[in-house]
Design an enzyme around this catalytic site. Structure first.
Site, PDB file in Angstrom:
ATOM      1  N   SER A 137      -1.539  12.758   9.824  1.00 42.36           N
ATOM      2  CA  SER A 137      -2.355  13.999   9.774  1.00 42.36           C
ATOM      3  C   SER A 137      -2.249  14.899  10.878  1.00 42.36           C
ATOM      4  O   SER A 137      -1.680  13.782  11.628  1.00 42.36           O
ATOM      5  CB  SER A 137      -3.632  13.896   8.699  1.00 42.36           C
ATOM      6  OG  SER A 137      -4.716  14.259   9.132  1.00 42.36           O
ATOM      7  N   TYR A 182     -11.032   7.833   8.075  1.00 40.38           N
ATOM      8  CA  TYR A 182      -9.369   8.208   8.118  1.00 40.38           C
ATOM      9  C   TYR A 182      -8.673   8.660   9.499  1.00 40.38           C
ATOM     10  O   TYR A 182      -8.098   8.358   9.279  1.00 40.38           O
ATOM     11  CB  TYR A 182      -9.724  10.028   7.627  1.00 40.38           C
ATOM     12  CG  TYR A 182      -9.104  10.639   7.131  1.00 40.38           C
ATOM     13  CD1 TYR A 182      -8.266  11.001   5.518  1.00 40.38           C
ATOM     14  CD2 TYR A 182      -8.131  11.472   7.597  1.00 40.38           C
ATOM     15  CE1 TYR A 182      -6.870  11.027   5.201  1.00 40.38           C
ATOM     16  CE2 TYR A 182      -7.093  12.570   7.360  1.00 40.38           C
ATOM     17  CZ  TYR A 182      -6.716  12.058   6.661  1.00 40.38           C
ATOM     18  OH  TYR A 182      -5.576  12.558   5.794  1.00 40.38           O
TER      19      TYR A 182
HETATM   20  N1  LIG Z   1      -4.596  17.542   1.918  1.00 41.31           N
HETATM   21  C1  LIG Z   1      -4.273  18.061   3.220  1.00 41.31           C
HETATM   22  O1  LIG Z   1      -4.965  18.553   3.966  1.00 41.31           O
HETATM   23  C2  LIG Z   1      -3.405  16.879   4.452  1.00 41.31           C
HETATM   24  C3  LIG Z   1      -3.550  17.158   5.026  1.00 41.31           C
HETATM   25  C4  LIG Z   1      -2.867  15.810   6.300  1.00 41.31           C
HETATM   26  C5  LIG Z   1      -2.335  14.473   5.542  1.00 41.31           C
HETATM   27  N2  LIG Z   1      -2.816  14.435   4.677  1.00 41.31           N
HETATM   28  C6  LIG Z   1      -1.928  13.166   4.084  1.00 41.31           C
HETATM   29  O2  LIG Z   1      -1.238  13.450   3.066  1.00 41.31           O
HETATM   30  C7  LIG Z   1      -1.857  12.260   2.266  1.00 41.31           C
HETATM   31  C8  LIG Z   1      -1.818  13.012   0.397  1.00 41.31           C
HETATM   32  O3  LIG Z   1      -3.135  13.501   0.353  1.00 41.31           O
HETATM   33  P1  LIG Z   1      -2.889  15.012  -1.009  1.00 41.31           P
HETATM   34  O4  LIG Z   1      -3.942  15.859  -0.188  1.00 41.31           O
HETATM   35  O5  LIG Z   1      -2.140  15.362  -1.379  1.00 41.31           O
HETATM   36  O6  LIG Z   1      -4.120  14.200  -1.511  1.00 41.31           O
HETATM   37  P2  LIG Z   1      -4.307  14.388  -3.416  1.00 41.31           P
HETATM   38  O7  LIG Z   1      -6.070  13.882  -3.631  1.00 41.31           O
HETATM   39  O8  LIG Z   1      -3.997  15.225  -4.243  1.00 41.31           O
HETATM   40  O9  LIG Z   1      -3.664  12.583  -4.078  1.00 41.31           O
HETATM   41  C9  LIG Z   1      -3.375  11.806  -3.214  1.00 41.31           C
HETATM   42  C10 LIG Z   1      -3.245  10.565  -4.722  1.00 41.31           C
HETATM   43  O10 LIG Z   1      -3.159   9.738  -4.074  1.00 41.31           O
HETATM   44  C11 LIG Z   1      -3.393   8.564  -5.179  1.00 41.31           C
HETATM   45  N3  LIG Z   1      -4.355   7.473  -4.548  1.00 41.31           N
HETATM   46  C12 LIG Z   1      -5.580   7.263  -3.758  1.00 41.31           C
HETATM   47  N4  LIG Z   1      -6.085   6.517  -3.315  1.00 41.31           N
HETATM   48  C13 LIG Z   1      -4.832   5.069  -3.379  1.00 41.31           C
HETATM   49  C14 LIG Z   1      -4.866   4.532  -3.295  1.00 41.31           C
HETATM   50  N5  LIG Z   1      -6.109   3.528  -3.194  1.00 41.31           N
HETATM   51  N6  LIG Z   1      -4.003   3.627  -4.483  1.00 41.31           N
HETATM   52  C15 LIG Z   1      -3.693   4.263  -5.241  1.00 41.31           C
HETATM   53  N7  LIG Z   1      -3.384   5.696  -4.541  1.00 41.31           N
HETATM   54  C16 LIG Z   1      -4.235   6.237  -4.884  1.00 41.31           C
HETATM   55  C17 LIG Z   1      -4.821   9.083  -6.080  1.00 41.31           C
HETATM   56  O11 LIG Z   1      -4.344   8.707  -7.040  1.00 41.31           O
HETATM   57  C18 LIG Z   1      -3.764  10.377  -5.940  1.00 41.31           C
HETATM   58  O12 LIG Z   1      -2.508  10.866  -6.588  1.00 41.31           O
HETATM   59  C19 LIG Z   1      -3.243  11.774   2.426  1.00 41.31           C
HETATM   60  O13 LIG Z   1      -2.969  10.657   2.977  1.00 41.31           O
HETATM   61  C20 LIG Z   1      -3.955  12.320   2.968  1.00 41.31           C
HETATM   62  O14 LIG Z   1      -4.745  11.990   4.088  1.00 41.31           O
HETATM   63  C21 LIG Z   1      -3.549  15.459   3.395  1.00 41.31           C
END
Ligand SMILES: NC(=O)c1ccc[n+]([C@@H]2O[C@H](COP(=O)([O-])OP(=O)(O)OC[C@H]3O[C@@H](n4cnc5c(N)ncnc54)[C@H](O)[C@@H]3O)[C@@H](O)[C@H]2O)c1
Length: 260
Positions: A142, A155
């Site tokens: 991130s 985080y």
């Molecule tokens: N959305 C953003 O703005 C953003 C920005 C930078 C980084 N990220 C990173 O991208 C990654 C995905 O984020 P996203 O926005 O797609 O989130 P999201 O909430 O849409 O999806 C996350 C997925 O991870 C699964 N998950 C969460 N905890 C879990 C666990 N303990 N065991 C198994 N599965 C688990 C959830 O069920 C979900 O399907 C994360 O690591 C997040 O930190 C997101």
């Protein structure tokens, strides 16, 4: 101002037929887009998510299979089939609270899911990759792996730790044809962000629109959310032959946030 979703065509030419991949958190958001992109490139994808139904739906679309696992459970992580050529450590979650009020068990849980699980998966996947002389570890970090924001102690700590792990794996894997990199997005249009908008509104005592405009997009030069498919296209590039020299890198997909 938040722009409307932008269309993201598949521009990277990569043939992953004969390759296998594992994507954590593949049931939603960025993980879903990554699983679908790898599947479209011909890889057989194992979609891992604590939400088995969501993982199954994505696996069906990607032409792969699904496992329902909570990544905080080290024993369950150790039971996963990790004989794969590509590991995408993507699963993550957010908790927003000032440090002095941050629940200790929530901090620990986030480290287990976002640092320990990637470590456990990588350490078991590497022997297979080393034997084949090829592997790709892509860690969805991130902008918060490179910069901090208030109220996100767990985080930001976890993402900075993932950055370190990624670099160590890059150094050790280089001689075996294995690269390890981080992708560092700013705010992506996913469910995680939708819930953060609500949490941030409560923490800062302001409305949702103001959170998007004044907090989320304040530090980015490009004032729009990123699409999950834009992240997945970079993943596809990292799995392509011309990216073989890219390792130990943290690739910002942040609309200019870290240029500040
Ligand atoms: N959305 C953003 O703005 C953003 C920005 C930078 C980084 N990220 C990173 O991208 C990654 C995905 O984020 P996203 O926005 O797609 O989130 P999201 O909430 O849409 O999806 C996350 C997925 O991870 C699964 N998950 C969460 N905890 C879990 C666990 N303990 N065991 C198994 N599965 C688990 C959830 O069920 C979900 O399907 C994360 O690591 C997040 O930190 C997101």
């Amino acid at each position: 101002m938040t722009a409307e979703p932008v269309a993201v065509p598949h521009v990277v030419q990569v043939d992953l037929a004969g390759r296998t991949a594992l994507v954590t958190g593949g049931g939603s958001g960025i993980g879903r887009a990554c699983a679908l992109r790898l599947g479209a490139a011909g890889a057989k994808v194992l979609v891992v998510d604590r939400n088995l139904e969501a993982a199954k739906a994505v696996a069906a679309e990607a032409g792969g299979r699904a496992e329902g696992v909570d990544l905080s459970d080290a024993a369950a992580v150790d039971r996963l089939d990790v004989d794969v050529d590509i590991v995408v450590n993507n699963a993550g979650l957010q908790h927003v609270a000032p440090v002095q009020d941050f629940p200790v068990e929530r901090f620990e849980y986030i480290q287990r899911v976002m640092v320990e699980a990637p470590f456990l998966l990588i350490r078991r996947a590497l022997p297979h990759m080393y034997a084949r002389g090829w592997g790709r570890i892509v860690n969805i970090s991130s902008v918060h792996g490179l910069r901090a924001s208030p109220y996100k102690a767990a985080y930001v700590s976890a993402k900075h730790a993932l950055e370190g792990l990624s670099k160590v794996v890059a150094l050790e894997g280089a001689a075996h044809g294995v690269t390890a990199n981080c992708i560092n997005p700013a705010y992506v249009r996913t469910a995680l962000v939708e819930s953060q908008i609500a949490d941030q509104a409560a923490s800062h005592g302001i409305g949702a629109d103001e959170v998007i405009e004044k907090i989320m997009l304040a530090r980015a030069a490009i004032k729009r959310l990123i699409e999950p498919e834009e992240v997945a296209e970079l993943l596809a590039y990292l799995c392509s032959p011309p990216a073989a020299f890219i390792t130990g890198a943290s690739i910002a997909l942040d609309g200019g946030w870290t240029a500040n």
